[in-house]
Write an enzyme that holds these catalytic residues in place. Structure first.
Site, mmCIF file in Angstrom:
data_model
loop_
_atom_site.group_PDB
_atom_site.id
_atom_site.type_symbol
_atom_site.label_atom_id
_atom_site.label_comp_id
_atom_site.label_asym_id
_atom_site.label_seq_id
_atom_site.Cartn_x
_atom_site.Cartn_y
_atom_site.Cartn_z
ATOM 1 N N HIS A 29 -36.921 48.098 -41.841
ATOM 2 C CA HIS A 29 -37.129 49.071 -40.761
ATOM 3 C C HIS A 29 -38.079 48.422 -39.752
ATOM 4 O O HIS A 29 -39.220 48.122 -40.095
ATOM 5 C CB HIS A 29 -37.764 50.348 -41.309
ATOM 6 C CG HIS A 29 -36.918 51.037 -42.350
ATOM 7 N ND1 HIS A 29 -36.021 52.025 -42.043
ATOM 8 C CD2 HIS A 29 -36.821 50.858 -43.693
ATOM 9 C CE1 HIS A 29 -35.410 52.442 -43.151
ATOM 10 N NE2 HIS A 29 -35.884 51.743 -44.170
ATOM 11 N N ARG B 161 -38.551 49.820 -36.615
ATOM 12 C CA ARG B 161 -39.116 50.947 -35.849
ATOM 13 C C ARG B 161 -38.818 50.902 -34.352
ATOM 14 O O ARG B 161 -39.235 51.801 -33.636
ATOM 15 C CB ARG B 161 -40.642 51.039 -36.039
ATOM 16 C CG ARG B 161 -41.106 51.078 -37.487
ATOM 17 C CD ARG B 161 -40.575 52.253 -38.237
ATOM 18 N NE ARG B 161 -41.155 52.343 -39.581
ATOM 19 C CZ ARG B 161 -40.554 52.951 -40.598
ATOM 20 N NH1 ARG B 161 -39.365 53.516 -40.443
ATOM 21 N NH2 ARG B 161 -41.133 53.003 -41.783
ATOM 22 N N ASN C 298 -40.558 56.160 -50.764
ATOM 23 C CA ASN C 298 -39.365 56.897 -51.172
ATOM 24 C C ASN C 298 -38.175 55.948 -51.222
ATOM 25 O O ASN C 298 -37.895 55.292 -50.239
ATOM 26 C CB ASN C 298 -39.092 58.037 -50.180
ATOM 27 C CG ASN C 298 -38.003 58.954 -50.674
ATOM 28 O OD1 ASN C 298 -37.809 59.118 -51.874
ATOM 29 N ND2 ASN C 298 -37.260 59.543 -49.758
ATOM 30 N N ASP D 242 -36.980 46.624 -48.170
ATOM 31 C CA ASP D 242 -37.197 47.976 -47.626
ATOM 32 C C ASP D 242 -38.530 48.022 -46.863
ATOM 33 O O ASP D 242 -39.319 48.951 -47.001
ATOM 34 C CB ASP D 242 -37.151 49.049 -48.723
ATOM 35 C CG ASP D 242 -37.017 50.464 -48.136
ATOM 36 O OD1 ASP D 242 -36.939 50.594 -46.905
ATOM 37 O OD2 ASP D 242 -36.991 51.428 -48.932
#
Lengths: 445, 301
Positions: A62, A64, A278, A305
């Protein structure tokens, strides 16, 4: 273009089952040969005592951008990737705004290209706005460069829509990546449901919330005869279900993150939000079964991740802090220190799950391999280098990590992407007619 | 004592020490009142969840000891303007407070405040985690009745999963060597408690163990924490797990009935049962004051 000779390194290429001390010759942006000869080259790098392997591929990060550049952006993300030995990274679609159309897929591709470091391959959302209601244009976004489709961050709870997505994805021959989480079972959850949730009074996220979607999506993929990838697998139950799916001949692949292999939910007893992620850190027995599943060949890929947030957010109260652990720069040092050194997993296996396997999962035929003709994405690793995690030295914008002050072993010393030298700390001889395209990055120290 | 955050991290000696000190305070309250050494001490109470007896009891305890008490409640403070807890505690710290008593709806808040400041922290209940002073005043009440705090059989009945009172009591009775029977529907009494506590049994049948126990602790049904459906109706819950006058008849003669309050009358306990001679509910409230004086005394001295 310059030619590069990596001399005398231990070449590990799982795609060809090669593991021997020899030379690697790079010519015209491609792997030319693995050879005991010493062809004359513009650049000669002494890789003796080091491991030479294909550049790592991280299929789950990610960055962003666009929208939350305060947490991370492409510029810092590709630097972090290079310093983590990743030559290709795949960005998830849950930015603000989501990557759910051709324009945003193109934006990621072109902006990353201009940064000229790690290659960034966008993963497009499965549903518009990640709302789980309407499919994105799989064909048009594939044309723009999407390598896979995922609503990562949440599950598509409508089973019918998930089936349609799987069926329709056959048109573009791309994989659907499933974030397996039944949101009805995880509402307000913070930590793994079990002893730790009871001991801390923090609301639990049960294993069954993951497993129920894992088996649903495997069954749907089998029914649709489609390609499915399960992101961040965390439970021993999921491992059993994926093993079953593979045995049935269903095209299901999966990934695991370093934090689910190395950390457990016991870290949460101090309510430290740096460990809030998560899917959550699970029990010790789950981490052990994930390691076993790597050795059994059930786990195809290791992915970081990489989920950066600001320090301010991660130092908040645990129920307010966002989920996510930053990861690109710590993957290899962690795996080498905590899995390879204690002989839980072989080095070659780790490299396979970071190179040839993700390339296969994503149909990147010319990457993740040192076969002649492959793209010259190559890294050199110093597997003996010891270091301690200092988050202030991260290339990522995110300077908060659960691994702060962890002992690490192993780091990248040379990175070559598309035949260009992006980072190099080894003794190197450069002939005067060499064209060196080199980006100067800060030192490790 | 630096903090009182959880029973789970206290030693048996910490617990019995507080019981002994509470006995002394109760026997001779004036000796511990208006301590001149405490007149410059500042105690903040920060309750972001409704509370009557805990808050009153702490504030009164601090005043009795001679310390100044300032109340920062959620309503009327800048937390209504969106000020975060960490900014609020920094403010309190800069006002040279000595102790902060904190109640919050989130588990882990007291630990968070202790980690982020140098203030002494008393946990007055954090989410579903712990409510240490309640468990301590409960054991003190038990001690006053039985003159003993070990070898007893204690039933805790109702919504165990969401109850910080139950959790603190479970840790406490494990340390002191008392047997605990947890009773309630399976949705609110996870089997895993048996693995976590070696002194714990689980029963779904209220009537089965009533003749055998020394103490029955009834819990309040946490209506504010029932974000999901854990039982079909209060009517059915009451039929199964309400302590009625009839069930009181099954108790041993010297058994006692406790409730941390506030009571949902006729849900977990019926009005006649509440006023029955087995009930020590009001003694609990009274003892709460002495226990909290003992806790604050240990922190301020």
């Amino acid at each position: 273009m310059s030619t590069i000779l990596l001399k005398g390194g231990r070449i590990i290429d799982p795609s060809q089952s090669i593991d021997k001390v020899t030379n690697l010759f790079i010519e015209n942006n491609k792997i030319s040969s693995i050879t005991d000869e010493e062809p004359s080259s513009h650049i000669v790098i002494d890789a003796s005592g080091k491991v030479v392997c294909p550049g790592f591929i991280d299929m789950h990060v990610h960055l962003r951008e666009p929208g939350r550049e305060d947490k991370e952006d492409l510029k810092h993300g590709v630097q972090a990737a290079v310093w983590g030995a990743f030559t290709t990274i795949c960005t998830m679609a849950n930015t603000d705004q989501p990557i759910d159309n051709e324009a945003s897929v193109s934006f990621i591709k072109y902006k990353a290209k201009s940064l000229n470091l790690a290659k960034v391959e966008p993963i497009c959302a499965v549903t518009k706005g990640l709302n789980g209601e309407e499919l994105t244009n799989f064909y048009l976004t594939s044309q723009a460069g999407a390598v896979a489709f995922s609503d990562d961050g949440k599950s598509i709870m409508d089973s019918n829509l998930m089936l349609k997505a799987l069926q329709y994805s056959r048109l573009v021959d791309k994989r659907i990546i499933s974030h397996a989480e039944d949101s009805n079972l995880t509402r307000d959850g913070i930590v793994n449901e079990g002893e730790i949730s009871l001991l801390t009074g923090l609301k639990g996220i049960p294993s069954v919330a993951e497993e129920i979607i894992v088996i649903r999506d495997i069954l749907l993929a089998g029914y649709a005869k489609s390609k499915l990838h399960i992101a961040h697998v965390t439970t021993s139950g999921s491992v059993d279900l994926i093993k079953w799916g593979k045995k049935k001949g269903i095209d299901v692949t999966c990934e695991v993150t370093p934090h689910h292999l190395i950390l457990t939910d016991e870290q949460l007893t101090t309510y430290d939000a740096r460990f809030k992620v998560n899917p959550p850190l699970r029990a010790k027995k789950d981490a052990e079964s994930l390691i076993q599943a790597i050795n059994d060949g059930v786990i195809d890929v290791i992915a970081s991740d990489h989920a950066p947030h600001t320090i301010d957010e991660k130092e908040d109260e645990i129920h307010l802090a966002p989920f996510g652990i930053v990861g690109l720069e710590t993957v290899f040092g962690l795996l080498n220190k905590y899995l390879v050194e204690p002989k839980k997993v072989a080095l070659n296996k780790i490299i396979q799950l970071l190179t040839s396997n993700p390339a296969k999962v994503l149909n990147m035929d010319d990457r993740g391999s040192l076969k002649p003709g492959s793209t010259a994405d190559v890294v050199v690793l110093d597997t003996e280098a010891k270091w301690i995690v200092d988050t202030s030295k991260f290339k990522s914008k995110c300077r908060v990590s659960p691994y702060s002050n962890f002992d690490m072993k192993g780091r990248v010393v040379t990175v070559i992407i598309d035949g260009g030298l992006k980072m190099n700390m080894l003794a190197t001889k450069v002939n005067k007619d060499a064209i060196i395209e080199e980006i100067h990055l800060n030192d490790w120290s | 004592m630096k903090n009182l955050i959880e029973i789970k991290t206290l030693s048996k000696d910490d617990i019995t020490g507080l019981i002994d000190l509470t006995s002394k305070v109760k026997a001779n309250p004036s000796k511990y009142s208006d301590q001149s050494a405490f007149k410059d001490k500042l105690v903040f109470s920060m309750f972001s969840e409704p509370s009557t007896r805990t808050k009153l009891s702490f504030q009164l305890a601090a005043k009795r000891l001679g310390a100044s008490v300032v109340d920062v409640s959620k309503v009327g403070s800048s937390s209504e303007k969106g000020e975060s807890l960490r900014d609020m505690i920094k403010t309190i710290e800069s006002l040279k407070a000595h102790v902060v008593i904190i109640r919050d709806k989130a588990s882990g808040t007291a630990q968070y405040v202790a980690r982020k400041t140098n203030l002494k922290v008393v946990n007055a209940g954090d989410g579903m985690n712990e409510h240490p002073t309640q468990a301590l005043l409960d054991i003190f009440t038990i001690y006053q009745v039985f003159h003993n705090y070990t070898g007893l059989k204690i039933a805790i009945v109702g919504d165990i999963l969401h109850s910080r009172v139950a959790h603190s009591n479970m840790f406490l009775h494990e340390k002191l060597g008392n047997k605990v029977i947890l009773c309630g529907p399976p949705t609110l009494v996870p089997e895993l408690y048996k693995d976590l506590f070696k002194n714990v049994e689980i029963s779904y049948d209220f009537d089965s163990f009533l003749p055998k126990v020394d103490v029955v602790m009834m819990l309040r049904i946490q209506t504010e924490r029932q974000s999901e459906v854990n039982f079909p109706s209060f009517r059915e819950f009451a039929r199964l797990y309400s302590l009625t006058k009839e069930r009181m008849g099954l108790l041993k003669k010297d058994a006692i009935v406790m409730h941390p309050g506030p009571v949902n009358r006729d849900v977990e306990i019926t009005a006649p049962a509440l006023e029955d001679e087995h009930s020590v509910v009001l003694a609990q409230v009274g003892n709460g004051l002495f226990l909290r004086m003992a806790v604050l005394y240990s922190l301020l001295k």
